[in-house]
Design an enzyme around this catalytic site. Sequence first.
Site, PDB file in Angstrom:
ATOM      1  N   CYS A 150       0.790  -1.233   0.000  1.00 13.33           N
ATOM      2  CA  CYS A 150       0.000   0.000   0.000  1.00 13.33           C
ATOM      3  C   CYS A 150       0.827   1.292   0.000  1.00 13.33           C
ATOM      4  CB  CYS A 150      -1.038   0.002   1.106  1.00 13.33           C
ATOM      5  SG  CYS A 150      -0.783  -1.168   2.423  1.00 13.33           S
ATOM      6  N   ARG A 164       7.491 -11.029   5.110  1.00 12.15           N
ATOM      7  CA  ARG A 164       7.189 -10.762   6.509  1.00 12.15           C
ATOM      8  C   ARG A 164       7.912 -11.777   7.361  1.00 12.15           C
ATOM      9  NH1 ARG A 164       0.600  -9.759   6.044  1.00 12.15           N
ATOM     10  NH2 ARG A 164       0.798  -8.034   4.589  1.00 12.15           N
ATOM     11  N   GLN A 207       1.020 -11.231  -3.212  1.00 12.49           N
ATOM     12  CA  GLN A 207      -0.408 -10.964  -3.061  1.00 12.49           C
ATOM     13  C   GLN A 207      -1.022 -10.579  -4.402  1.00 12.49           C
ATOM     14  OE1 GLN A 207       0.054  -7.697  -0.278  1.00 12.49           O
ATOM     15  NE2 GLN A 207      -0.794  -8.959   1.373  1.00 12.49           N
ATOM     16  N   ASP A 238      -2.799  -8.095  -4.948  1.00 13.21           N
ATOM     17  CA  ASP A 238      -3.148  -6.913  -4.168  1.00 13.21           C
ATOM     18  C   ASP A 238      -3.645  -5.803  -5.088  1.00 13.21           C
ATOM     19  OD1 ASP A 238      -3.391  -5.376  -1.941  1.00 13.21           O
ATOM     20  OD2 ASP A 238      -1.268  -4.877  -1.772  1.00 13.21           O
ATOM     21  N   HIS A 293      -5.273  -1.507  -4.735  1.00  9.45           N
ATOM     22  CA  HIS A 293      -5.812  -0.409  -3.944  1.00  9.45           C
ATOM     23  C   HIS A 293      -6.671   0.447  -4.833  1.00  9.45           C
ATOM     24  CE1 HIS A 293      -2.340  -1.803  -1.636  1.00  9.45           C
ATOM     25  NE2 HIS A 293      -3.162  -1.591  -0.620  1.00  9.45           N
ATOM     26  N   LYS A 328     -12.756  -4.191   7.883  1.00 15.70           N
ATOM     27  CA  LYS A 328     -12.612  -5.013   6.691  1.00 15.70           C
ATOM     28  C   LYS A 328     -13.713  -6.039   6.549  1.00 15.70           C
ATOM     29  CE  LYS A 328      -9.141  -8.102   8.759  1.00 15.70           C
ATOM     30  NZ  LYS A 328      -7.739  -8.524   8.732  1.00 15.70           N
ATOM     31  N   HIS A 335      -8.328  -1.270   0.298  1.00 16.95           N
ATOM     32  CA  HIS A 335      -7.362  -2.364   0.108  1.00 16.95           C
ATOM     33  C   HIS A 335      -8.185  -3.591  -0.220  1.00 16.95           C
ATOM     34  CE1 HIS A 335      -4.206  -0.270   2.710  1.00 16.95           C
ATOM     35  NE2 HIS A 335      -5.306   0.404   2.956  1.00 16.95           N
TER      36      HIS A 335
END
Length: 645
Positions: free
Chosen positions: A336, A365, A383, A385, A387, A467, A513
Amino acid sequence: MPAITLPDGSVRSFDGPVTGTTVAESIGAGLARAALAMEVDGKLCDISREIVADAGVRFVTRKDPEALELIRHDAAHVLAEAVQSLFPGTQVTIGPSIENGFYYDFYRNQPFTPEDFAAIEQRMKEIVAEAEPFVREVWPRDQAIAFFEEKGERFKAELIRDLPAGEDISVYRQGEWLDLCRGPHLRTTKDVGTAFKLMKVAGAYWRGDHRNPMLTRVYGTAWRDQKELDAHLHQLEEAERRDHRRIGREMSLFHFQEEAVGQVFWHHKGWRLYTALQDYMRRAQTRHGYQEVKTPQLVDRGLWEASGHWDKYRHHMFIATVEDEDKTLALKPMNCPCHVQIFRHGLRSYRELPLRMAEFGSCHRYEPSGALHGLMRVRGFVQDDAHIFCTEDQIADETVKFVKMLYEVYQDLGFEHVRVKFADRPEERAGSDETWDKAESALKEACLTAGVEYEHNPGEGAFYGPKLEFVLRDAIGRDWQCGTLQVDLVLPDRLDASFIGEDSARHRPVMLHRAILGSFERFLGILIEQHAGRFPLWLAPVQVVVASIVSDAAPYAEEVAAALRDAGLSVEADTRNDKINAKIREHSVARVPVILVVGRREAEQRTVAMRRLGSQDQTMAGLEEIVQQLKAEATPPDLRKKSTH
RNA sequence: GCCCUUAUAGCUCAGUGGUAGAGCAACCGCCUUGUAAGCGGUAGGUCGUGGGUUCAAAUCCUACUGAGGGCACCA
């Protein structure tokens, strides 16, 4: 004069308070034998409890779902008695029923090991055979505390102290032994039956808090009868057969090794699976109006400080430094902040919103070692991912669009059953309460607009916003949380993202997200287990093997393979000097979905004999026909839909 | 990170103080084979790593590392 109303609507009156047992006996000897507990006005309780006023009563027998829970809870009590009789000095704590069984947490200097199981189970069976009635007693709080402290049961004493004032302190006796317990229970220990089995030991923190002492937890499974127990054990074996780590090894999809703990070495077959999924997702994203980007792996700590991640998560980040430069960088744990950098690059106009920015974001991570689990929990992952930068007014519309895309993807990938959870503000969070109020109500409203029904998942939101969690169920009934949609009013502010509105003034965008698969690694783990490695043709790493019967047919086998390869399929020719039986077996074990067998006859007639994985049948067809058929079948679901439009 | 378990050949496993084993896979040879294992042979392991106990350690103790099951964690 209680009047008891039974589920069939009939009413029975009694002269004074009666126990459930008496009521059951009044109805019939059969019911009296079968009734294990009862529900009084919708509340489950001991069958020996007295009913003093008019009530609706339903008896619980062994086949009712509640019975299973009682069996498990009671099995936990029996376990605790067994343990205390075999290992004096062991303190008891809590022992609830759980899915498929029960556990009991003990405090003991020396933890139990599976080697203790046989003796404990034996003692448990003795206690069951004794058929001791469960007897409920209500004690004054002080007496209860004094009693347990006297016995050295400090955990129990603590539990009682923390019970809300005014609540009855009930203990249940079974013969000599007793335990603090809310109940309800079965009639006697005999009702537990013998269809139980101790499964494993584990450490568990007292009251689930890692600052508390570690208890030793014994897990067991318990069922109504031996048949159900056997079925459950069989189910566990089935899950083990599907285990993605085992299948990954068997099919040579990937491996792990010590030099890169928590990171995947994808072998070419696994990578084929991976890229098939990624290609699919890329097409889906493009179709749904996303722009794909790619951002750096290593980013200066300054950005993580600004985003707030440094503060909260730096101990879970991989930090990098260089000798010649006085800088600290971190491998990105999420995408992000980087996406905000692209958004901030140059002036943005309201006309560009909503701006959907997607990345197959490679993240790292530092997950705690104990959390690692095959592909399901890794330290390096990618991911799907994205946004969505938008205005508050656009949240609802974007939620509707996202949910539509998500269901489409899950369906294409073979998952029909999806649940949604709404996770709201956690205790530790960024942003003001006012911001949270706004974000939560916006998301709730969006759900309403999108027609999404959700369960509540209190306190489980991200630290920057509420979320939605999308949970899918796999072929053997396990749930996996994959998709997510998070409303973030905090990060755009922290990283100073803005756009020029219609009014020529600067405004803060909202960031949504969102992910559908979550991580490719984890999702592939789920897919592997979902299909037990027997993938649909479009995902199979090796789609077709052409196996020759005699060496004379080898050139033709190569020709067939080449034709399929030209048609875009992943195909291997097996022309080794081996028996066809051996080849069929080998490729079946390797879970190749289609085996084409060619011998002299097929070579002469330019045909193939096609055999599907899991089937004994074979179908004969011309080469051209088979190529066309398999090509169509190997087309990914989204492209197939397109071609039929 | 914490608790328990665990680490022997590519894989699955046997070997509990006295010279490291099996099946499958691999490799070589024979068999030209018709739908889930044809036959024979060869090779392959400083028993996870480091310490210790012992005349002697795969085996007992200990530390570390990885893995497995839980707990805690999961932006």
